[in-house]
Scaffold this active site. Structure first.
Site, PDB file in Angstrom:
ATOM      1  N   GLU A   1       0.816  -1.219   0.000  1.00 60.08           N
ATOM      2  CA  GLU A   1       0.000   0.000   0.000  1.00 60.08           C
ATOM      3  C   GLU A   1       0.845   1.261   0.000  1.00 60.08           C
ATOM      4  O   GLU A   1       0.427   2.293  -0.512  1.00 60.08           O
ATOM      5  CB  GLU A   1      -0.942  -0.002   1.207  1.00 60.08           C
ATOM      6  CG  GLU A   1      -2.028   1.040   1.121  1.00 60.08           C
ATOM      7  CD  GLU A   1      -3.211   0.731   2.022  1.00 60.08           C
ATOM      8  OE1 GLU A   1      -3.814   1.684   2.527  1.00 60.08           O
ATOM      9  OE2 GLU A   1      -3.537  -0.459   2.211  1.00 60.08           O
TER      10      GLU A   1
ATOM     11  N   ASP B   1      -2.904  -3.136   3.141  1.00 58.45           N
ATOM     12  CA  ASP B   1      -3.387  -3.299   4.514  1.00 58.45           C
ATOM     13  C   ASP B   1      -4.480  -4.354   4.573  1.00 58.45           C
ATOM     14  O   ASP B   1      -5.349  -4.429   3.694  1.00 58.45           O
ATOM     15  CB  ASP B   1      -3.927  -1.976   5.053  1.00 58.45           C
ATOM     16  CG  ASP B   1      -2.804  -1.042   5.496  1.00 58.45           C
ATOM     17  OD1 ASP B   1      -1.625  -1.460   5.445  1.00 58.45           O
ATOM     18  OD2 ASP B   1      -3.108   0.101   5.883  1.00 58.45           O
TER      19      ASP B   1
ATOM     20  N   TYR C   1      -0.874  -3.966  13.977  1.00 59.01           N
ATOM     21  CA  TYR C   1      -1.732  -3.212  13.051  1.00 59.01           C
ATOM     22  C   TYR C   1      -2.665  -2.263  13.807  1.00 59.01           C
ATOM     23  O   TYR C   1      -3.413  -2.683  14.700  1.00 59.01           O
ATOM     24  CB  TYR C   1      -2.545  -4.200  12.226  1.00 59.01           C
ATOM     25  CG  TYR C   1      -3.378  -3.584  11.131  1.00 59.01           C
ATOM     26  CD1 TYR C   1      -2.780  -3.050   9.995  1.00 59.01           C
ATOM     27  CD2 TYR C   1      -4.763  -3.542  11.233  1.00 59.01           C
ATOM     28  CE1 TYR C   1      -3.556  -2.495   8.980  1.00 59.01           C
ATOM     29  CE2 TYR C   1      -5.543  -2.994  10.222  1.00 59.01           C
ATOM     30  CZ  TYR C   1      -4.924  -2.471   9.103  1.00 59.01           C
ATOM     31  OH  TYR C   1      -5.696  -1.927   8.112  1.00 59.01           O
TER      32      TYR C   1
END
Length: 728
Positions: A9, A105, A309
């Site tokens: 990303e 992601d 995350y």
């Protein structure tokens, strides 16, 4: 055997993936190795086309062209990042690339980022999915060893597309309808508008609130005090004569301890952090905005690899993470955390009863430290603060409960009863992580103070030192700050909302997602719908008026609940995305008709007598995030100028923060105490005293950046906002 193209990303993530995969040859927009080629997006490289792409009619904003309902939504390459898109496209089409590995992601929006690029590029090659929750080398290696078929996530992509297209249809159409109808730069959306509606509703409650005076009666003894309460255990009296009567009833009477209750209690540790809870605590403790906290978390996740995350709505972990906990404890065994981390690590098995719950983990588990050894000296002070919050919460949730003995005391004076309570700590448990000896919990009754009680037996006679009437006033509900607004967005509670919709909102994380709430709040400020008063968020006249003229459906969080219910079914393959979009087309037409038919009016009540230098209209005065500014009301003009900017520079007289007013050579620092100083003189004085001019330079650069926006088209700005509108 062909090569695998890995699509990340961001460049920073791609660089780390390339290192683990042994890719060392840098190309233009990619890094290659013997087996893998790693490339990246820059966030979204592809997006939904603007209305103008579908018809010449849509180039002019007018009510006659609404609603805009394209038969099929088109994708376009974002102009500013088109170079990188074409790099990715050429790599996808390379003959030696045999498969694509999606490594964006691991979530709904990440799936959309990758799939839109692949769709636009016409990719027909086999695809796999990397799905990981941390960026450590071990997590990446394990992830690549266990790649999933990309088809398993196709329904998640359809859910993301449905959300994006529905937001386009509703958001752009209602925004155009409101703007054209009222000749003002207005916007609306399914997440932004109900969030603003909550702020406006709270402000109306505050304005309508009438404070009432109340009285409490407090008796003071040797070493402690007790509060009078009636038979319903209420301490507040709204009649002073009643409070005076209590004093009269106890005059000359003996105070006797009539009852002592001692109860052992334990308080479980708070759950581990999800993003919203972390943003709340960072705002409370450090006054960080939600967006700032997310940015710091992203750095700790991607760059330093110290935390997992960030964009998660879960506060628990799954069973498979438990074997990694000892290594995570070793990683944080530094500085102030070392002693407690090592003590917990020695326990076998680890106490995970408050941390592990498979049923409460969705796409990603709670935010916890990774196994990466921490070097605190590499972190900025702001990163250090966020890391500290997460590590201490991690240590707390792996610790035993806080144990204490609560003592409740009743003192009888005549026939009147007075109450006191105290606490004796038995075991600090998880509170050791915070260095606390007492709870921070608020009492149900704010007048009932926690205190240390002396050794007393039932039947003891007490020496009454004094008894006084204390006066207070009822308070209106507090205005939202970022912490409490995040809570309200996570758990919206519209009056009259169907219980089923409320349950859906609760199960789908409420208004927006942990990843998008920060941007929604920022958009409210950028659109001048709200402004800051200290830490409080206050709606502007523009925001209040918008809520009064917007269609009722858009003001309710129930709309998001209904959407999320459908989107969840689409992500599971239980509902069709085409059917959902068709419903949204009909709903959009209904909303536009409601705006056009409405007889509600919008009035610019912040208009000045200064004319716009570009279009000659009178400018509006607004309060931006960093100070006062004047903006042109014409959406196609977009002129704006700064009036004053709040700086970090301090007044030499009273040491309060100075405002900077004016532009160019006429810039001047002004203080509320009356001090005024030209910018040139200020810099000269700072130079003479040898002081650091960093703060001044920082705010000067910020002001200069603001000035570059002068003359930009508000129409373009409006469309740009909707590029990333209200993601949920």
């Amino acid at each position: 055997m062909g090569k695998s193209l890995v699509l990340a990303e961001k460049p920073s993530v791609a660089k780390e993936l390339a290192k683990v995969l042994g890719c060392r040859q840098n190309g233009q927009g990619f890094i290659s190795g013997d087996r893998y080629i790693v490339t990246w997006a820059l966030g979204h490289l592809v997006t939904l086309a603007d209305p103008e792409s579908y018809s010449q009619t849509y180039k002019t904003w007018n009510l006659e062209s609404l609603p805009m309902l394209p038969k099929k939504m088109q994708l376009v390459v974002i102009k500013e990042t088109s170079k990188q898109y074409h790099t990715v496209q050429s790599l996808i089409r390379r003959a030696d690339v045999s498969e694509i590995i999606i490594a964006t992601d691991s979530g709904r929006e990440g799936e959309l980022v990758a799939r839109w690029i692949l769709v636009k590029a016409g990719c027909t090659k086999p695809m796999k999915r990397l799905w990981i929750s941390s960026q450590t080398d071990k997590a990446v290696r394990d992830g690549f060893a266990n790649l999933r078929p990309a088809g398993e996530y196709y329904n998640l992509f359809l859910s993301a597309v449905s959300r994006a297209e529905a937001d386009w249809l509703v958001g752009l159409n209602v925004t155009r309808a409101l703007t054209c109808k009222h000749n003002a730069s207005l916007s609306a959306g399914r997440v932004q508008t109900p969030t603003l509606a909550m702020i406006v509703a709270r402000e109306q409650e505050i304005r309508q609130f009438v404070p009432k005076e109340y009285y409490t009666v407090r008796a003071k003894f040797g070493g402690f005090s007790a509060l009078w309460m009636d038979g319903r255990l209420q301490s507040r009296l709204f009649d002073r004569a009643a409070a005076e009567a209590v004093l009269q009833n106890i005059r000359g009477k003996q105070a006797v301890v009539s009852e002592i209750k001692k109860q052992y209690k334990h308080q479980a540790p708070p759950a581990a952090y999800d993003l919203t809870e972390l943003q709340r605590d960072a705002n409370r403790k450090y006054a960080y905005s939600a967006k700032q906290t997310l940015s710091l978390m992203q750095s700790l996740y991607e760059r330093h690899k110290l935390l997992t995350y960030p964009r998660t709505d879960s506060r628990y972990i799954t069973d498979d993470i438990v074997p990694t906990l000892p290594d995570r404890l070793s990683g944080i065994a530094v500085g102030p955390y070392k002693e407690m981390a090592l003590v917990i690590r020695k326990n076998r098995p680890l106490s995970t009863r408050y941390l592990v719950d498979n049923s409460r983990v969705s796409d990603h588990h709670a935010i916890i430290p990774t196994e990466e050894p921490a070097n605190l000296s590499y972190l900025t002070p702001e990163e250090r603060n966020i890391y500290d919050l997460v590590v201490r919460r991690f240590l707390a949730v792996l610790s035993p409960a806080f144990e204490y003995e609560e003592t409740k005391l009743t003192v009888l004076i005549g026939k009147e009863k007075f109450y006191a309570k105290g606490k004796m700590v038995k075991a600090l448990g998880w509170k050791q992580a915070y260095g606390q000896s007492l709870t921070d919990d608020e009492d149900d009754d704010p007048e009932m103070r926690e205190q240390t009680l002396p050794q007393i037996q039932q039947g003891d006679r007490m020496n009454l030192k004094s008894c006084d009437i204390e006066t207070g006033k009822t308070k209106p509900p507090a205005r939202y700050n970022e912490a409490t607004l995040l809570t309200a967005m996570e758990n919206p509670n519209d009056t009259g909302m169907d219980s089923g919709i409320r349950d859906i909102l609760k199960s789908t994380s409420g208004l927006g997602t942990p990843a998008t709430r920060a941007d929604i709040i920022e958009k409210l400020f950028d659109s001048f719908y709200v402004e800051r008063s200290g830490k409080e968020i206050v709606p502007t006249s523009k925001g209040i008026q918008l809520i009064n003229i917007v269609p009722a459906d858009l003001k309710s969080a129930a709309l998001t609940g209904k959407w999320e219910q459908e989107l969840a079914l689409i992500s599971k393959g239980s509902a069709k995305s085409d059917k959902f979009i068709e419903q949204m087309r009909g709903y959009t037409a209904k909303l536009v008709s409601a705006v056009i038919a409405s007889d509600a009016a919008y009035v610019h009540d912040n208009i000045t007598r200064q004319k716009c230098p570009d279009c000659d209209k009178f400018l509006l005065e607004v309060k931006g995030k960093k100070g006062l500014m004047r903006i042109c009301p014409d959406r196609e003009c977009g002129y704006r100028e700064s009036i004053s900017v709040q700086t970090n520079a301090r007044c030499p007289n009273c040491h309060k923060k100075l405002e900077m007013r004016g532009e160019g050579d006429k810039r001047m620092f002004v203080c509320v105490c009356g001090h005024r100083e030209r910018h040139a003189d200020f810099e000269k004085r700072r130079a003479e005293t040898g002081a650091n001019k960093h703060d001044v330079r920082k705010y000067m650069e910020s002001q200069n950046r603001q000035q570059t926006n002068i003359g930009q088209s508000a129409l373009a700005a409006q469309l740009a906002k909707w590029k990333e509108n209200n993601s949920g």
